[in-house]
Structures are given as C-alpha cells and as structure tokens.
Write a protein that holds these residues in place. Structure first.
Motif, short mmCIF file in Angstrom:
data_model
loop_
_atom_site.label_atom_id
_atom_site.label_comp_id
_atom_site.label_asym_id
_atom_site.label_seq_id
_atom_site.Cartn_x
_atom_site.Cartn_y
_atom_site.Cartn_z
N GLN A 40 0.87 -1.18 0.00
CA GLN A 40 0.00 0.00 0.00
C GLN A 40 0.90 1.23 0.00
N LEU A 41 0.70 2.11 -0.95
CA LEU A 41 1.54 3.31 -1.00
C LEU A 41 1.00 4.35 -0.04
N PRO A 42 1.86 5.18 0.50
CA PRO A 42 1.35 6.26 1.35
C PRO A 42 0.67 7.31 0.48
N ASN A 44 -0.45 10.78 -1.15
CA ASN A 44 0.42 11.89 -1.52
C ASN A 44 -0.12 13.19 -0.92
N THR B 131 10.42 3.71 -8.90
CA THR B 131 10.09 4.81 -7.99
C THR B 131 9.31 5.90 -8.71
N ASP B 132 9.73 6.20 -9.94
CA ASP B 132 9.00 7.20 -10.72
C ASP B 132 7.56 6.76 -10.93
N LYS B 134 5.86 4.76 -9.06
CA LYS B 134 5.14 4.83 -7.78
C LYS B 134 4.74 6.26 -7.44
N GLN B 135 5.62 7.19 -7.76
CA GLN B 135 5.31 8.59 -7.49
C GLN B 135 4.08 9.02 -8.28
N ARG B 138 0.98 7.61 -6.76
CA ARG B 138 0.55 8.35 -5.57
C ARG B 138 -0.19 9.61 -5.97
N ASP B 139 0.29 10.28 -7.00
CA ASP B 139 -0.40 11.47 -7.49
C ASP B 139 -1.81 11.15 -7.96
N LEU B 143 -3.37 3.66 -4.81
CA LEU B 143 -2.35 3.36 -3.81
C LEU B 143 -2.07 1.88 -3.61
#
Lengths: 206, 157
Positions: A40-42, A44, B131-132, B134-135, B138-139, B143
């Motif tokens: 699960q990602l945190p 943003n 990582t890119d 994942k970023q 998140r935006d 999730l």
C-alpha cells in the motif's frame, strides 16, 4: 422426383478432429497465475507534523547501486537480513512495567533496539541504480520476517499459521465463519503491524 | 435352472466408443473456455524477479504496467534504457497518468475504486524507474500495488 435416402455422414473421424483441436488448446493454454508482493503506497499529501521516531526504533536498510546491503551501518549479506529483521522487530526493549512493554516478544530485550513491534519501523533506502531484483529480494525478506513473527503468534494464540489462513480466506477456501477469522487475522496484524517505510531513492552523487 | 447360467460367448464384446467424441468435445470446450490468448504484446523484456512471500492477484480489478528494457527486436529503435509499457504501447513517465486513467476506465465501474496496480517489471531494471512509477501512482491516488513475481527465491542455498 425420386426420393433418395440421404447417405449417412460418416462421423468416425469426428473424434480425431476433436482430438486435434483439443491438443492444440491444451498446448496453447497457459493458466496464468499472477502472484506477487502487495503493498500500500502512502497517500500523496503533505504531512504537517511528522511523528518523531527514535533512532532505536528505526531499522535502516540501505541498498547501494552495486546491490550491496548496509543494515544499521553494517554490511550484511541478503541471507542474514531476515533474521536481523526478526531480531529487531521482536526485541521488545521497553523496560518492564512501562505501558509500552511487549508481553509476547521473545527477543533479547536490548535497550538499544526497538521498544515494541508497534513502534518499530523498517526503513528501506534504495539508490536509483539498485536493480529491481535486489529491491524485490529485500522486500521479500522483510515481509518474510513479518510473516514469521505473525505465524508464531497465531500458532500461539489460535493454533494455525497466519499466512495459510490468509491465503485460504483470499482464495475463498475457508470453511467456517469468515468474519471471525477476519477479526483474528486483524488481531495478529495488530501485534506485528507492517511498518515499512521507503525513503526517496538517492540520486547518484548525493 | 438354466436361467442363471451365463450364456457362453467366446469373444469379448467390442468396447463401444460412440461416446468418445462427446467426452473429447467436453474437454475441448473446457480448454477453449479457460484459454486466455495473450492479449498484451510484450514490447519489453520481462523476466520477473523471484519471491516466495506472495499473495494472489485479483485479476478483475487490476491494471498492468510492464517495465524493462525494450525487447531485442525493438532495441535498434528505442535503445536499451528501461521503458514502461501499458496496453500495447510504450509510455513515458510523463504520459503515465493519462495512460493509467484510460486503463482504469476499462474496468467495471464498481471496481474502479478498488483498482490494484500490478507491476510486472524486469529484474534488471533500475529501481529509479519503479520509484518514478510509484510517485505517479501516488499522485493519481491509486495506492494499492502489487509487484508481480515468479515463484522461488533469489537467495542461493
């Protein structure tokens, strides 16, 4: 018009044709089973005041661009990571009598390691050039450490393995009260909550 | 009395194979139904890393992202740097949002909130690319993600 009886179609080769098709589909079928490590990602959003985590409650795993591991400022082999993470999470270093004391921990209770599993945070720092293979291996070992401890606790409390019951529940194989099992699983998750944080990877030169 | 004595016929009766085609057809239909012909044409090298602490993916609510080096036959054109693939085409990190929104819209409406992103990343990719991705996720507020892996472990015993 003379009515002629239509001759019967010989169906003897139908089985052969069907076999041929069957073999074709048998060969081309790949019953895909995708499995993986779920995360699960945190969200943003700006954290207004980040909680302060004591140094002793942090387990820092650093992976450099050559796929070498630095765990708590010590060079480590991948195969030792699981045990190191278990030792850290299970430490239970809070002094006896304090409300943070962990009763079910079986670790060495070192004061310089984590207070209790709820406070313990594993932080993984990757370099941008770390290989994905290494990244997954590290994640796998850390999840394995959590699963090991959760299995131990579920064996103690309920007499079954956490991972197996969770798998049964996910695959709808469980015969019995699913809600009850769900609460039991959550209880165990609460004993060892998965606290894995991932720092932004460092760029080369930093 | 002779009612109960078996009539002796020397030859074995031939096995009736008339229902054989039916059985075979049944099997055939089973395999036809379960067969999924590969619908993603892979443009990137996709050798998954191994892991054993895995969970199963719920397929109906997932969006696939592939990443890795371009496959050998595309390397002349696209080079050897890690690339992202969604659907049938290469996507840039900057276009990722649009492509993901599009992919999400293809799911059943009631499952769109529960969307899970399945990352199929080649094991030789750099973590930076992941990582890119994942970023961007998140935006987009997507999730839940799952790193698809192959069974096994990377630690040699």
């Amino acid at each position: 018009m003379a009515r002629r009886a239509t001759p019967e179609v010989n169906a003897g080769s139908m089985a052969d044709i069907a076999f041929l098709l069957l073999i074709f589909f048998l060969v081309t079928t790949t019953i895909e089973k995708d499995k993986g490590i779920a995360r699960q990602l945190p969200p943003n959003e700006e954290v207004t005041d980040p909680p302060i985590i004591k140094q002793k409650n942090l387990f820092i795993v650093n992976v450099n661009k050559n796929d070498q591991l630095l765990v708590e400022d010590k060079l480590m082999e991948l195969k030792d990571l699981r045990q190191a993470a278990i030792d850290f999470l299970d430490n239970g270093g809070a002094p006896a009598g304090s409300p943070e004391r962990c009763n079910y921990c079986k670790g060495k209770r070192l004061p310089e390691s984590s207070d209790n599993p709820d406070k313990a945070v594993v932080s993984v720092q990757n370099h941008r050039l770390t290989s994905y293979k290494m990244y997954i291996s590290v994640q796998n070992e850390l999840v394995a450490a959590y699963n090991h401890l959760r299995n131990r606790e579920s064996q103690r409390l309920y007499g079954w393995d956490f991972t197996e019951m969770k798998k049964d529940l996910d695959e709808a194989n469980y015969q019995g009260n699913e809600e009850e099992l769900q609460t039991k699983l959550e209880n165990i998750q609460k004993l060892f909550p998965l606290k894995l944080s991932e720092a932004e990877p460092k760029k080369s030169g930093q | 009395m002779s009612k109960f004595t078996k009539k002796k016929s020397g030859e074995l009766p031939a096995v009736n194979t008339a229902s054989l085609p039916d059985i075979v057809f049944m099997l055939l239909f089973f395999f036809m139904v379960v067969t999924v012909l590969r619908n993603n044409n892979l443009l990137v090298k996709n050798e998954l890393p191994k892991a054993d602490q895995v969970e199963k993916l719920k397929k109906d609510r997932s969006v696939y992202i592939f990443a890795g080096k371009p496959s050998a036959r595309y390397q002349d054109k696209y080079g050897k740097e890690g690339k992202i693939q969604i659907g049938d085409k290469y996507t840039d990190v900057s276009n990722l949002k649009a492509a993901l929104t599009e992919a999400r819209a293809k799911l059943l409406p009631e499952l769109q909130d529960k969307v899970m992103v399945a990352l199929k990343v080649d094991k030789e990719t750099n973590t930076g690319l992941v990582t890119d991705i994942k970023q961007e996720l998140r935006d987009l507020n997507m999730l839940k993600l799952i790193y698809i892996t192959a069974p096994g472990t990377e630690i040699e015993n």
